[in-house]
Design an enzyme around this catalytic site. Structure first.
Site, PDB file in Angstrom:
ATOM      1  N   LEU A 670       0.846  -1.191   0.000  1.00  0.00           N
ATOM      2  CA  LEU A 670       0.000   0.000   0.000  1.00  0.00           C
ATOM      3  C   LEU A 670       0.882   1.242   0.000  1.00  0.00           C
ATOM      4  CD1 LEU A 670      -3.086   0.767   0.287  1.00  0.00           C
ATOM      5  CD2 LEU A 670      -2.580   1.139   2.697  1.00  0.00           C
ATOM      6  N   ASN A 699      -3.088   4.264  -3.425  1.00  0.00           N
ATOM      7  CA  ASN A 699      -4.190   4.739  -2.588  1.00  0.00           C
ATOM      8  C   ASN A 699      -4.479   6.227  -2.767  1.00  0.00           C
ATOM      9  OD1 ASN A 699      -6.004   3.414  -0.953  1.00  0.00           O
ATOM     10  ND2 ASN A 699      -5.083   4.115   0.944  1.00  0.00           N
ATOM     11  N   ARG A 730      -5.965  -2.263   1.592  1.00  0.00           N
ATOM     12  CA  ARG A 730      -4.840  -3.179   1.781  1.00  0.00           C
ATOM     13  C   ARG A 730      -5.311  -4.632   1.771  1.00  0.00           C
ATOM     14  NH1 ARG A 730       0.072  -2.762   4.600  1.00  0.00           N
ATOM     15  NH2 ARG A 730      -0.488  -0.712   5.418  1.00  0.00           N
ATOM     16  N   ASP A 746       4.357  -2.504   4.025  1.00  0.00           N
ATOM     17  CA  ASP A 746       4.306  -1.068   3.806  1.00  0.00           C
ATOM     18  C   ASP A 746       5.365  -0.653   2.786  1.00  0.00           C
ATOM     19  OD1 ASP A 746       2.251  -0.790   5.555  1.00  0.00           O
ATOM     20  OD2 ASP A 746       3.486  -0.142   7.248  1.00  0.00           O
ATOM     21  N   ASP A 747       5.152   0.513   2.192  1.00  0.00           N
ATOM     22  CA  ASP A 747       6.109   0.962   1.183  1.00  0.00           C
ATOM     23  C   ASP A 747       7.430   1.421   1.789  1.00  0.00           C
ATOM     24  OD1 ASP A 747       5.224   3.224   2.402  1.00  0.00           O
ATOM     25  OD2 ASP A 747       4.568   4.262   0.595  1.00  0.00           O
ATOM     26  N   GLU A 834      -6.273  -0.512  10.673  1.00  0.00           N
ATOM     27  CA  GLU A 834      -6.645  -1.653   9.838  1.00  0.00           C
ATOM     28  C   GLU A 834      -5.878  -2.903  10.235  1.00  0.00           C
ATOM     29  OE1 GLU A 834      -2.840  -0.562   7.991  1.00  0.00           O
ATOM     30  OE2 GLU A 834      -4.447   0.489   8.998  1.00  0.00           O
ATOM     31  N   ASP A 835      -4.648  -2.744  10.730  1.00  0.00           N
ATOM     32  CA  ASP A 835      -3.883  -3.905  11.164  1.00  0.00           C
ATOM     33  C   ASP A 835      -4.462  -4.499  12.442  1.00  0.00           C
ATOM     34  OD1 ASP A 835      -3.281  -1.629  12.542  1.00  0.00           O
ATOM     35  OD2 ASP A 835      -1.112  -1.827  12.418  1.00  0.00           O
ATOM     36  N   ARG A 878      -5.559   4.551  18.201  1.00  0.00           N
ATOM     37  CA  ARG A 878      -5.501   3.091  18.301  1.00  0.00           C
ATOM     38  C   ARG A 878      -6.093   2.611  19.627  1.00  0.00           C
ATOM     39  NH1 ARG A 878      -2.295   1.370  14.034  1.00  0.00           N
ATOM     40  NH2 ARG A 878      -1.590  -0.626  14.855  1.00  0.00           N
TER      41      ARG A 878
END
Length: 921
Positions: A670, A699, A730, A746-747, A834-835, A878
């Protein structure tokens, strides 16, 4: 005075007493002599010296030399000359040595040139041999494939077969009561490869359609429009469905009228075979008006059945449709903890008509047992439960008389008391909810009982069903003993002891399973309709339709820039991974099993697997995953993937007994407008073993630069355009992902190749888990009574960040299509978590923690721009996410673990003569 001297010279140099002539002459003589002398010295002396020097050295006696060269010892007697002499001697020696080396090197160069020529000839010969070997291998492979095709053909998606318009004739059963699938269902209309087409009649086209409950009819029609099995072509349909209820009392047609209208359906074909009549109930007082109607060979799905009416394995007991046009609000559902609630059990109900009055007989209890009529245990139940309440041993609440007017009910059935909201408030305070079945055992199930079951499961009260003869909803595919207690009425005196003896762990497991059943099969109209279709489809052994994948819209991009090799990527550190195969991209194989798996593994799925997984073959999200066809064969729906296809690569296949000789993974990366960081990350993947493809999820609404040159890493790079900027992208199940294994990264992640390979091998042995690198954990904040997210170093963890983790593509479908929408909405709201959501989902389904590999705790690349996680609000968001997810799930699904996986030879010192190879370990 000067003038005077000048005058004297002018006059002959005569002074007062001088001699002028003598002075003048002497002066001239001196000048002439001096000039002549200088001329002789400057001209003749060099000539004489030159002559002398050229002739005197010819003398025989060397000792008589005057100007000749002297010996070195004589010359070096001068101190400052000695250093120059030594330097000259040293330079002379070095020049001699260099000359010798030059000659030696020239000789070696000549020899090497000869060797080069010989090697070139050998290479040419080797190329010829290699070409011949390739031809031999190609021919051998072709022969092998021909043999395999003859003896063990690889299955592919079969050609779809559709039924004929004309039905085949088959004998009628003796009575409709004896109808089963083998004698009342036309299998010829449902080939295995037909796809299970279903035709749904439009109720508005028939007179009884005006009598249907508007909410039920509207919800049913909305569900039908989105179902994958529904077809508009009735000629090819396998099953025909007609909705006949719930009907409204004032306008309900007479039984004879309804029967006539059913028999006049265009595809009824005299006896209604392959038809399903659905009678949904939204209220507890729904009547069983189909009981007096001749339905022929048609199947019936409703909430109320009499014993003389119900045909096991043919008819279906469905759950009530309470939430007809609305989704349940998960935030209003009480949490599953604490396990123990205020009341041990509760019951509210009123019996309007007893069994004796319904039988219109007055007989003793013993006579009822000896005769054909069933015994009425309800009096004993009332007495026993009141005694438990009066004993004060536990808080219980039992009421056998309604404060307000009870709901309408069938004879011998316990009517519901009060309104739905009042009943739910009581059940929220109850650990167990008693459900007393009708006293007439000929009534195998009623709408009132299913309504009590629905409400108990909804709020987490464990159902205790008194009466083992009852047929609970979907009882032939659901293991109700995992979510409810079914106790015979004669054991009413032992119920209190039994309920007190159940441990907290078992209570929580049953409550969690009940919540799963309610969410999956009861909560919405989509769930109810899809479950009914899944049961019929599974009974006739037709594979499920593949679940839809997310179509990937590719962004055109230029590639060709050769990617370099980062030496840090090839550094294995402390990991010794043994041999690594390098192969071209290879998709996960599909359809390796035939259709026998459908019938062979059905009961194994729901009878052997622990937890909620065994129920997945009949979830409302019934279609099977395309990537799972290799495990499910024909596809019985969602199912967990265990270690059956395990192994750590081709070289470990035999040792671990897996059924997949080779396997690769897909990188899903992503990114958002960080082109330089992205290009660097892609280049680091160059030469990575087991890599099948890289899917870059772009994205950003802004497309990449047109002049951006993408690296060539040896495998395809697919750049996917998204509809909106969402972190949920993702985990979309993109159709470009051809492997079961997904490496979400991740990028700006910076992982060595050996770490990625080792993580992949560990995942192959634990395919139902998240396997990754950075670990995190959750903690309970005692002062604020809430959950916290923690990233500090710790000896335990409960989450693995999906910024660098492996997971099965199966979970991408569940995350995108099955997980509650409220969770995905919160991820979009915060652009975060999201994780955490994925870890919640996997832990909730598997009841297992993730697996962390290697000692790495972070994975960010050095020097990369700061990501969103560096924001101060990141951790506060979070914290909120974790607490919100707990509310949605009803409990904390994350599990702690102190387990970490490292290479077998991690930090093991081996002798140099030992081979470091995994396949011998």
């Amino acid at each position: 005075e000067l003038m005077t001297g000048y005058t004297m010279l002018r006059n002959g140099g005569v002074g007062n007493g001088g001699q002028p002539w003598v002075l003048r002459w002497s002066s001239r003589i001196r000048l002439t002599w001096l000039s002549f002398t200088l001329f002789i010295i400057l001209v003749f002396f060099p000539l004489i010296a030159h002559y002398y020097l050229t002739t005197i050295d010819d003398a025989d006696d060397a000792g008589k030399r005057i100007f000749g060269p002297r010996t070195g010892n004589e010359l070096c007697e001068v101190k400052h000359v000695q250093d120059l002499c030594r330097i000259r001697e040293s330079v002379s020696e070095e020049l001699l040595q260099l000359e010798a080396k030059r000659q030696e090197l020239n000789s070696e160069i000549a020899k090497l040139n000869l060797k080069i020529e010989a090697c070139k000839k050998s290479i040419e010969n080797a190329k010829q041999d290699l070409l011949q070997l390739k031809n031999v291998i190609s021919q051998t492979e072709h022969s092998y494939k021909e043999l395999m095709a003859q003896n063990q053909p690889k299955l592919s998606l079969p050609i779809r077969l559709l039924p004929d318009k004309d039905d085949a004739t088959f004998p009628l059963p003796k009575s409709n009561r004896n109808c089963r699938l083998h004698n009342c269902f036309d299998y010829s209309r449902c080939p295995l490869t037909s796809g299970f087409p279903v035709y749904v009649y439009n109720s508005d086209d028939y007179p009884f359609g005006s009598s249907l409950d508007p909410l039920i009819k509207q919800a049913f029609e909305a569900t039908v429009r989105t179902n994958v099995y529904v077809t508009e072509n009735a000629n090819i349909a396998c099953v025909y469905i007609i909705l006949v209820g719930e009907m409204q009392e004032p306008v309900m047609p007479k039984p004879t009228e309804l029967e006539q209208q059913l028999h006049s359906l265009p595809y009824w074909r005299t006896d209604g075979h392959n038809h399903l009549i659905i009678n949904l109930s939204r209220k507890s007082e729904t009547q069983n008006f189909i009981y007096n109607i001749s339905t022929g060979r048609a199947m019936i799905a409703q909430s109320t059945f009499y014993d003389a009416q119900y045909r096991p394995g043919f008819d279906i007991v469905v759950s009530p449709l309470v939430h007809a046009m609305s989704e349940p609000n998960f935030l209003e559902i009480p949490p599953q903890v604490p396990v123990k609630r205020k009341y041990l059990f509760s019951f509210q109900g009123e019996k309007i008509e007893s069994l004796r009055s319904s039988l219109q007989e007055v007989r003793s209890f013993e006579e009822e047992i000896e005769g054909n009529a069933p015994a009425d245990y309800d009096d004993r139940i009332i007495t026993t439960l009141k005694a438990v309440q009066d004993s004060k041993l536990d808080f219980v609440l039992v009421e056998f008389t309604c404060k307000n007017q009870p709901k309408v009910s069938l004879p011998t059935e316990w009517a519901l008391c009060g309104e739905r909201d009042d009943r739910l408030e009581l059940l929220k305070l109850s650990t167990f909810a008693l459900i007393i079945t009708p006293g007439d055992t000929r009534l195998v199930i009623s709408a009132g009982c299913t309504m009590r079951l629905f409400e108990a499961l909804e709020v987490g009260a464990i159902p205790v069903v008194l009466g083992e003869q009852v047929q609970l909803p979907y009882n032939d595919v659901i293991r109700w003993n995992e979510a409810a207690l079914i106790i015979p009425k004669p054991r009413i005196t032992e119920v209190h002891f039994l309920l007190r003896s159940i441990s907290d762990n078992d209570l929580l497991a049953m409550r969690r399973q009940g919540r799963f059943l309610w969410e999956t099969y009861f909560s919405t109209s989509d769930n109810v309709f899809s479950t009914v279709l899944a049961i019929i489809r599974t009974r006739i052994q037709i594979p499920a339709a593949p679940i839809r994948e997310e179509p990937a819209v590719e962004i055109p991009h230029r590639s060709g820039k050769a990617a370099g090799t980062d030496p840090n990527m090839a550094d294995n550190g402390d990991l010794d991974l043994g041999p690594v195969e390098t192969e071209p991209p290879y998709a996960s194989p599909k359809y390796l099993r035939n259709f026998t798996l459908t019938a062979m593994d059905i009961y194994r799925n729901w009878n052997s697997a622990p937890g909620p997984f065994h129920l997945f073959p009949y979830t409302p999200f019934d279609p099977v995953l395309p990537s799972e066809a290799k495990f499910l064969g024909s596809g019985t729906g969602f199912r967990p993937i265990g270690g059956g296809a395990g192994g750590s690569g081709k070289e470990f296949q035999a040792a671990l007994g897996g059924n997949v000789p080779r396997e690769q993974f897909t990188v899903v990366m992503l990114t958002y407008e960080r082109e330089e960081v992205l290009m660097n990350s892609l280049e680091r993947l160059n030469g990575l073993p087991y890599l099948n493809k890289v899917v870059v999820v772009w994205n950003s609404p802004k497309l990449p630069s047109e002049d951006l040159l993408w690296p060539d890493i040896g495998v395809p790079i697919m750049v996917v355009r998204t509809e909106k900027n969402s972190l949920n992208n993702r985990f979309l199940p993109w159709d470009e992902i051809d492997t079961e294994a997904i490496l979400s990264i991740d990028d700006d992640a910076h992982l060595r190749h050996d770490e990625i390979m080792f993580g992949f091998r560990v995942w192959r042995e634990a395919r139902d888990r998240i396997v990754g690198f950075p670990g995190r954990y959750h903690a309970w904040d005692i002062p604020h009574q809430s959950w916290l997210y923690n990233s500090n170093y710790s000896c335990e963890l409960s989450m693995v960040l999906t910024g660098a983790a492996f997971f099965h593509k199966y979970y991408a479908y569940l995350y995108s299509y099955v997980m509650p929408q409220a969770i995905r909405d919160m991820v979009d709201e915060y652009i975060n978590c999201e994780d955490i959501a994925m870890n919640f989902l996997v832990s909730h389904l598997t009841r297992k923690p993730p697996i962390k590999v290697t000692s790495r705790w972070t994975f960010r690349c050095p020097g990369c721009p700061q990501a969103l996680s560096h924001d101060d609000s990141h951790f506060h968001e979070r914290h909120k996410c974790i607490n919100f997810f707990v509310k949605v799930y009803g409990y904390m699904p994350l599990l702690y673990t102190q387990f970490r996986v490292d290479s077998v030879l991690f930090k093991t010192r081996l002798p140099h003569d030992k081979t470091k190879c995994f396949k011998f370990i």
